[in-house]
Write an enzyme that holds these catalytic residues in place. Structure first.
Site, mmCIF file in Angstrom:
data_model
loop_
_atom_site.group_PDB
_atom_site.id
_atom_site.type_symbol
_atom_site.label_atom_id
_atom_site.label_comp_id
_atom_site.label_asym_id
_atom_site.label_seq_id
_atom_site.Cartn_x
_atom_site.Cartn_y
_atom_site.Cartn_z
ATOM 1 C CE LYS A 119 -4.463 -1.376 1.984
ATOM 2 N NZ LYS A 119 -5.459 -1.578 3.757
ATOM 3 C CE LYS A 169 -6.260 -7.337 -1.761
ATOM 4 N NZ LYS A 169 -5.670 -6.956 -0.790
ATOM 5 C CE LYS A 208 -13.997 -2.543 0.659
ATOM 6 N NZ LYS A 208 -13.362 -3.106 1.801
HETATM 7 P P1 TYM Z 1 -10.382 -5.016 3.483
HETATM 8 O O1 TYM Z 1 -11.687 -4.256 3.948
HETATM 9 O O2 TYM Z 1 -10.259 -5.055 2.474
HETATM 10 O O3 TYM Z 1 -11.443 -6.671 3.103
HETATM 11 C C1 TYM Z 1 -12.555 -7.390 4.212
HETATM 12 C C2 TYM Z 1 -12.106 -8.653 3.549
HETATM 13 O O4 TYM Z 1 -12.976 -9.028 2.369
HETATM 14 C C3 TYM Z 1 -11.533 -9.959 2.093
HETATM 15 N N1 TYM Z 1 -10.877 -9.722 0.838
HETATM 16 C C4 TYM Z 1 -10.606 -10.630 -0.264
HETATM 17 N N2 TYM Z 1 -11.304 -12.368 -0.124
HETATM 18 C C5 TYM Z 1 -10.857 -12.890 -1.261
HETATM 19 N N3 TYM Z 1 -10.172 -12.578 -2.102
HETATM 20 C C6 TYM Z 1 -10.163 -10.946 -2.110
HETATM 21 N N4 TYM Z 1 -10.201 -9.455 -3.672
HETATM 22 C C7 TYM Z 1 -10.490 -10.096 -1.009
HETATM 23 N N5 TYM Z 1 -10.831 -8.573 -1.443
HETATM 24 C C8 TYM Z 1 -11.048 -8.648 0.647
HETATM 25 C C9 TYM Z 1 -10.195 -9.378 3.517
HETATM 26 O O5 TYM Z 1 -10.009 -10.864 3.708
HETATM 27 C C10 TYM Z 1 -10.764 -9.123 3.831
HETATM 28 O O6 TYM Z 1 -11.259 -10.291 4.836
HETATM 29 N N6 TYM Z 1 -7.781 -5.136 7.551
HETATM 30 C C11 TYM Z 1 -9.545 -6.173 6.900
HETATM 31 C C12 TYM Z 1 -10.286 -4.843 7.890
HETATM 32 C C13 TYM Z 1 -10.408 -5.406 9.866
HETATM 33 C C14 TYM Z 1 -10.274 -7.126 10.335
HETATM 34 C C15 TYM Z 1 -10.059 -6.987 11.702
HETATM 35 C C16 TYM Z 1 -10.594 -8.214 9.893
HETATM 36 C C17 TYM Z 1 -9.645 -4.383 10.222
HETATM 37 N N7 TYM Z 1 -10.063 -4.772 11.642
HETATM 38 C C18 TYM Z 1 -10.135 -7.310 12.522
HETATM 39 C C19 TYM Z 1 -10.036 -8.984 11.153
HETATM 40 C C20 TYM Z 1 -10.361 -8.582 12.129
HETATM 41 C C21 TYM Z 1 -10.124 -5.582 5.685
HETATM 42 O O7 TYM Z 1 -8.410 -6.053 4.544
HETATM 43 O O8 TYM Z 1 -10.226 -5.063 5.194
#
Ligand code: TYM
Length: 332
Positions: free
Chosen positions: A111, A194, A197
């Protein structure tokens, strides 16, 4: 019985990867476990956000979870900034975790890119806040996509370091739960990236709010190779775009990729893509329209989140207070 915690950034464009990698599993876990699902707005601001858009997309993400079958009466659904214990526990963890641990985080490197000196301190600290999210509830299970695995290992390290530093058995070591065949959904434009968003091209992803026409068009234009569909899983492994589309089909159809391959063996991508589009439309059509319906009632969404935050505070408060006592903070 375990306690589940997971989170999603409310930064617009919840997509197929979020759905298959996380949100659909969150909905399915509800019967078995007590579940807490958080819209992580504190994480969202680790990169610049337009304030009005952050407010809107926080409501939209709440609508996305509810439309995907998460019941906010049973599960706890709220936005992170409304529960101050997340930030309070982060500070304690900041003073336990080591720079060396954060320097290993691949997501920060991706990032921050070449402009590392320009990244916010918050972006660097992001995984520590994740550990606080989970451990403020002493959650034991964390359903996520594959990209979060390293962050969860750090959460375990932090829990362990706290316990050993203060010679207590206070925090559990949370277990990642990475299920199903679509734990890493790739971009429709590039099978090595990947689905995300933040990718500028909207053709790279299917958003949960996309209309049927847009879904069909994006799948039709999805990158493939010139060969017909692979016939075996081994053959598929060397063809990233084919592998991604087959993985998406299998996950949406709730079947193993082998079953999908058997069904389409020898066919061209044209036929396959039109069936994949039908399947995606039948999944996201109803979810997207329910999201739009909910977005017309923002007061109802706000009431759900307010209630969720009250429940979350009631759970996190005693845990964080006890952690503060363990550290030795005076409560006169
Ligand atoms: P975020 O918003 O990036 O993603 C949310 C969830 O979606 C999954 N994900 C995917 N899974 C498969 N293929 C993809 N292309 C893909 N893109 C996203 C992510 O693995 C995630 O499960 N940092 C976390 C948010 C967070 C969190 C936490 C998660 C904050 N605190 C505590 C677990 C526990 C995140 O990446 O969000």
């Amino acid at each position: 019985m375990g306690l589940i915690f997971s989170g999603v950034q409310p930064t617009g464009n919840l997509h197929l990867g979020n759905y298959l990698g996380a949100i659909r599993n969150w909905a399915r876990l509800q019967g078995e476990f007590e579940c807490i699902y958080c819209l992580v707005d504190l994480h969202a601001i680790t990169v610049p956000q337009d304030p009005a858009e952050l407010t809107r997309s926080t409501r939209e993400a709440a609508a996305g979870l509810i439309a995907s079958g998460i019941d906010p009466e049973g599960s706890v659904v709220f936005n992170q900034s409304q529960v101050p214990q997340h930030a309070e526990l982060t500070w304690i963890f900041n003073c336990i975790a080591r720079l060396g641990w954060l320097n290993r985080m691949t997501q920060f490197k991706e990032k921050a890119g070449k402009h590392r000196e320009n990244a916010t301190v918050g972006l660097y600290d992001y995984p520590i806040l994740m550990a606080a999210d989970i451990l403020a509830y002493k959650a034991t299970h964390v359903p996520v996509g594959e990209d979060q695995k390293q962050h969860l290992e750090l959460s375990r390290d932090i829990a362990q370091a706290f316990n050993s530093m203060f010679e207590v058995d206070f925090f559990p070591l949370p277990e990642p739960q990475i299920f199903g065949g679509a734990t890493r959904v790739m971009s429709l434009r590039d099978g090595s990236k990947k689905m995300s968003k933040s990718e500028p091209s909207d053709f790279s992803r299917i958003n949960m709010t996309d209309e049927a026409d847009a879904i069909a068009q994006k799948i039709r234009k999805a990158k493939t190779d010139p060969l017909p569909l692979p016939e075996t899983v081994a053959e598929m492994e060397e063809r990233p775009e084919a592998r991604n589309l087959i993985g998406i089909y299998a996950a949406l159809a709730d079947e193993e990729p082998e079953a999908t391959l058997t069904r389409f063996a020898g066919k061209g991508f044209g036929d396959f893509k039109s069936e994949l589009a039908d399947l995606a439309v039948s999944t996201f059509g109803p979810i997207g329209s329910e999201m739009k319906r909910l977005m017309d009632e923002p007061d109802e969404i706000d009431a759900v989140l307010r209630r969720g935050a009250e429940r979350a505070r009631a759970m996190a408060e005693p845990v964080v207070r006890e952690a503060q006592d363990i550290v030795g903070f005076l409560r006169p």
